[in-house]
Design a protein around this motif. Structure first.
Motif, PDB file in Angstrom:
ATOM      1  N   GLY A 148      13.445  37.464 -21.312  1.00  0.00           N
ATOM      2  CA  GLY A 148      12.908  36.105 -21.269  1.00  0.00           C
ATOM      3  C   GLY A 148      13.216  35.413 -19.956  1.00  0.00           C
ATOM      4  N   ASP A 149      14.426  35.620 -19.434  1.00  0.00           N
ATOM      5  CA  ASP A 149      14.770  35.012 -18.148  1.00  0.00           C
ATOM      6  C   ASP A 149      13.927  35.594 -17.020  1.00  0.00           C
ATOM      7  N   ARG A 150      13.718  36.912 -17.047  1.00  0.00           N
ATOM      8  CA  ARG A 150      12.879  37.528 -16.007  1.00  0.00           C
ATOM      9  C   ARG A 150      11.439  37.031 -16.093  1.00  0.00           C
ATOM     10  N   ILE A 151      10.922  36.929 -17.309  1.00  0.00           N
ATOM     11  CA  ILE A 151       9.547  36.458 -17.481  1.00  0.00           C
ATOM     12  C   ILE A 151       9.418  35.011 -17.021  1.00  0.00           C
ATOM     13  N   TYR A 152      10.417  34.193 -17.340  1.00  0.00           N
ATOM     14  CA  TYR A 152      10.357  32.786 -16.940  1.00  0.00           C
ATOM     15  C   TYR A 152      10.385  32.644 -15.416  1.00  0.00           C
ATOM     16  N   GLN A 153      11.228  33.423 -14.749  1.00  0.00           N
ATOM     17  CA  GLN A 153      11.269  33.369 -13.287  1.00  0.00           C
ATOM     18  C   GLN A 153       9.946  33.834 -12.686  1.00  0.00           C
ATOM     19  N   ALA A 154       9.340  34.866 -13.295  1.00  0.00           N
ATOM     20  CA  ALA A 154       8.045  35.337 -12.797  1.00  0.00           C
ATOM     21  C   ALA A 154       6.960  34.286 -13.012  1.00  0.00           C
ATOM     22  N   MET A 155       7.017  33.574 -14.153  1.00  0.00           N
ATOM     23  CA  MET A 155       6.032  32.528 -14.410  1.00  0.00           C
ATOM     24  C   MET A 155       6.198  31.366 -13.428  1.00  0.00           C
ATOM     25  N   LEU A 156       7.457  31.006 -13.121  1.00  0.00           N
ATOM     26  CA  LEU A 156       7.684  29.932 -12.154  1.00  0.00           C
ATOM     27  C   LEU A 156       7.151  30.299 -10.774  1.00  0.00           C
ATOM     28  N   SER A 157       7.319  31.558 -10.391  1.00  0.00           N
ATOM     29  CA  SER A 157       6.832  31.986  -9.072  1.00  0.00           C
ATOM     30  C   SER A 157       5.314  31.986  -9.003  1.00  0.00           C
ATOM     31  N   ARG A 158       4.649  31.961 -10.170  1.00  0.00           N
ATOM     32  CA  ARG A 158       3.187  31.938 -10.205  1.00  0.00           C
ATOM     33  C   ARG A 158       2.637  30.550 -10.531  1.00  0.00           C
ATOM     34  N   GLY A 159       3.486  29.540 -10.427  1.00  0.00           N
ATOM     35  CA  GLY A 159       3.010  28.164 -10.571  1.00  0.00           C
ATOM     36  C   GLY A 159       3.090  27.594 -11.963  1.00  0.00           C
ATOM     37  N   TYR A 160       3.918  28.172 -12.850  1.00  0.00           N
ATOM     38  CA  TYR A 160       4.023  27.660 -14.209  1.00  0.00           C
ATOM     39  C   TYR A 160       4.703  26.295 -14.190  1.00  0.00           C
ATOM     40  N   THR A 161       4.136  25.327 -14.901  1.00  0.00           N
ATOM     41  CA  THR A 161       4.657  23.958 -14.904  1.00  0.00           C
ATOM     42  C   THR A 161       5.201  23.532 -16.264  1.00  0.00           C
ATOM     43  N   GLY A 162       5.274  24.437 -17.218  1.00  0.00           N
ATOM     44  CA  GLY A 162       5.814  24.103 -18.528  1.00  0.00           C
ATOM     45  C   GLY A 162       4.771  23.740 -19.559  1.00  0.00           C
ATOM     46  N   SER A 163       3.510  23.817 -19.221  1.00  0.00           N
ATOM     47  CA  SER A 163       2.439  23.490 -20.159  1.00  0.00           C
ATOM     48  C   SER A 163       1.372  24.576 -20.104  1.00  0.00           C
ATOM     49  N   LEU A 164       0.551  24.621 -21.145  1.00  0.00           N
ATOM     50  CA  LEU A 164      -0.514  25.608 -21.199  1.00  0.00           C
ATOM     51  C   LEU A 164      -1.568  25.322 -20.137  1.00  0.00           C
ATOM     52  N   PRO A 165      -2.233  26.357 -19.628  1.00  0.00           N
ATOM     53  CA  PRO A 165      -3.327  26.120 -18.676  1.00  0.00           C
ATOM     54  C   PRO A 165      -4.413  25.268 -19.316  1.00  0.00           C
ATOM     55  N   SER A 166      -4.923  24.347 -18.552  1.00  0.00           N
ATOM     56  CA  SER A 166      -5.938  23.436 -19.083  1.00  0.00           C
ATOM     57  C   SER A 166      -7.253  24.189 -19.272  1.00  0.00           C
ATOM     58  N   VAL A 167      -7.827  24.033 -20.451  1.00  0.00           N
ATOM     59  CA  VAL A 167      -9.121  24.633 -20.762  1.00  0.00           C
ATOM     60  C   VAL A 167     -10.035  23.529 -21.271  1.00  0.00           C
ATOM     61  N   GLN A 168     -11.291  23.870 -21.393  1.00  0.00           N
ATOM     62  CA  GLN A 168     -12.256  22.896 -21.884  1.00  0.00           C
ATOM     63  C   GLN A 168     -12.052  22.690 -23.379  1.00  0.00           C
ATOM     64  N   VAL A 169     -11.710  21.460 -23.747  1.00  0.00           N
ATOM     65  CA  VAL A 169     -11.424  21.129 -25.143  1.00  0.00           C
ATOM     66  C   VAL A 169     -12.710  20.645 -25.801  1.00  0.00           C
ATOM     67  N   PRO A 170     -13.068  21.172 -26.972  1.00  0.00           N
ATOM     68  CA  PRO A 170     -14.269  20.673 -27.671  1.00  0.00           C
ATOM     69  C   PRO A 170     -14.132  19.199 -28.006  1.00  0.00           C
ATOM     70  N   GLN A 171     -15.141  18.434 -27.705  1.00  0.00           N
ATOM     71  CA  GLN A 171     -15.116  17.003 -27.968  1.00  0.00           C
ATOM     72  C   GLN A 171     -15.426  16.728 -29.441  1.00  0.00           C
ATOM     73  N   SER A 172     -14.818  15.671 -29.950  1.00  0.00           N
ATOM     74  CA  SER A 172     -15.081  15.276 -31.334  1.00  0.00           C
ATOM     75  C   SER A 172     -16.509  14.762 -31.468  1.00  0.00           C
ATOM     76  N   LYS A 173     -17.180  15.246 -32.497  1.00  0.00           N
ATOM     77  CA  LYS A 173     -18.555  14.832 -32.753  1.00  0.00           C
ATOM     78  C   LYS A 173     -18.627  14.069 -34.070  1.00  0.00           C
ATOM     79  N   LEU A 174     -19.837  13.744 -34.475  1.00  0.00           N
ATOM     80  CA  LEU A 174     -20.008  12.962 -35.699  1.00  0.00           C
ATOM     81  C   LEU A 174     -19.447  13.701 -36.910  1.00  0.00           C
ATOM     82  N   LYS A 175     -19.663  15.013 -36.977  1.00  0.00           N
ATOM     83  CA  LYS A 175     -19.165  15.773 -38.131  1.00  0.00           C
ATOM     84  C   LYS A 175     -17.644  15.787 -38.192  1.00  0.00           C
TER      85      LYS A 175
END
Length: 257
Positions: free
Chosen positions: A208-235
């Motif tokens: 886990g420590d190795r993975i966390y260091q690798a994620m930090l070196s790749r720009g991990y900021t502690g949150s999930l990558p932003s994706v397109q969220v479906p907007q709420s509709k009438l239904k």
């Protein structure tokens, strides 16, 4: 490829029922409302739970979940809470219906046992419908949309991502022990499983420590990558309004009984 995946997901969504066409965060919100309303209802409110059960049946119909699969999952999960449920049967209060030594079954115990068992069954069915009809990445993104603490979402995402790795690691260590004939007796099996769990904990911490260091070196900021969220509709708004009306109906029945 992204356009193809998006089209495939939309096409798959339209092939399912009304429940799958709702936004993931709407499904999570509806599930949480129904679960909390069921769990917080006082014991003995059978009419109210009957109304919530009616809502659960409607949810099963609009989600098109396979009932045998749903009941099989609920039965497996019910085993783990069965011991706790049996403990409520021998509580004091009410009329004594049966006694043997210090064990006594009372009317209050039966009331609590029936109430807790019914509430657990309804809640498990509701949650399993959500899990069976919503992908794990969509659930995590729905939690982000509902303003869940980012650290909690990151922990859940890591658990989902690396659970298969931990299981494979445990099976590999177990096979190595069996190949060396170290699990020949029950005593050695218990001792060895304890050592395997301890070694697995150390390996998990280091990995886990190795993975966390690798994620930090790749720009991990502690949150999930932003994706397109479906907007709420009438239904989506209609689904929330319907579940709120169902909950208020059940609570009104409880207050007027």
């Amino acid at each position: 490829m992204l356009h193809i995946a998006t089209f495939s997901r939309e096409n798959e969504r339209h092939n399912f029922g009304f429940w799958q066409r709702l936004a993931p965060h709407t499904r999570v919100l509806v599930t949480l409302l129904l679960v909390f309303a069921t769990a917080l209802t006082p014991n003995g409110s059978w009419e109210t739970w009957g109304i919530y059960g009616l809502g659960l049946i409607i949810l099963i119909l609009i989600s098109r979940v396979a009932i045998p699969v749903l009941l099989q999952r609920v039965a497996i999960e019910f085993v783990f809470i069965g011991v706790v449920l049996l403990g409520t049967l021998f509580r004091d209060g009410g009329e004594i219906l049966w006694s043997w030594g210090f064990l006594r079954v009372t009317s209050e115990g039966l009331l609590v046992l029936g109430s807790v068992a019914l509430k657990a069954f309804l809640c498990l069915c509701t949650v399993n419908i959500l899990v069976l009809t919503t992908a794990i990445p969509d659930l995590l993104q729905a939690l982000v949309t509902l303003k869940t603490p980012p650290l909690l979402v990151a922990i859940l995402a890591s658990m989902y991502r690396y659970l298969a790795v931990l299981i494979a690691e445990f099976n590999s260590m177990r096979r190595a022990a069996i190949a060396r004939n170290l699990m020949s007796s029950p005593r050695w099996q218990r001792l060895l499983v304890g050592h395997i769990i301890g070694a697995l904990f150390i390996r998990t911490y280091e990995r886990g420590d190795r993975i966390y260091q690798a994620m930090l070196s790749r720009g991990y900021t502690g949150s999930l990558p932003s994706v397109q969220v479906p907007q709420s509709k009438l239904k989506d708004y209609l689904a929330i309004i319907c579940i709120v009306i169902l909950i208020l109906w059940g609570q009104m029945v409880h207050l007027l009984r």
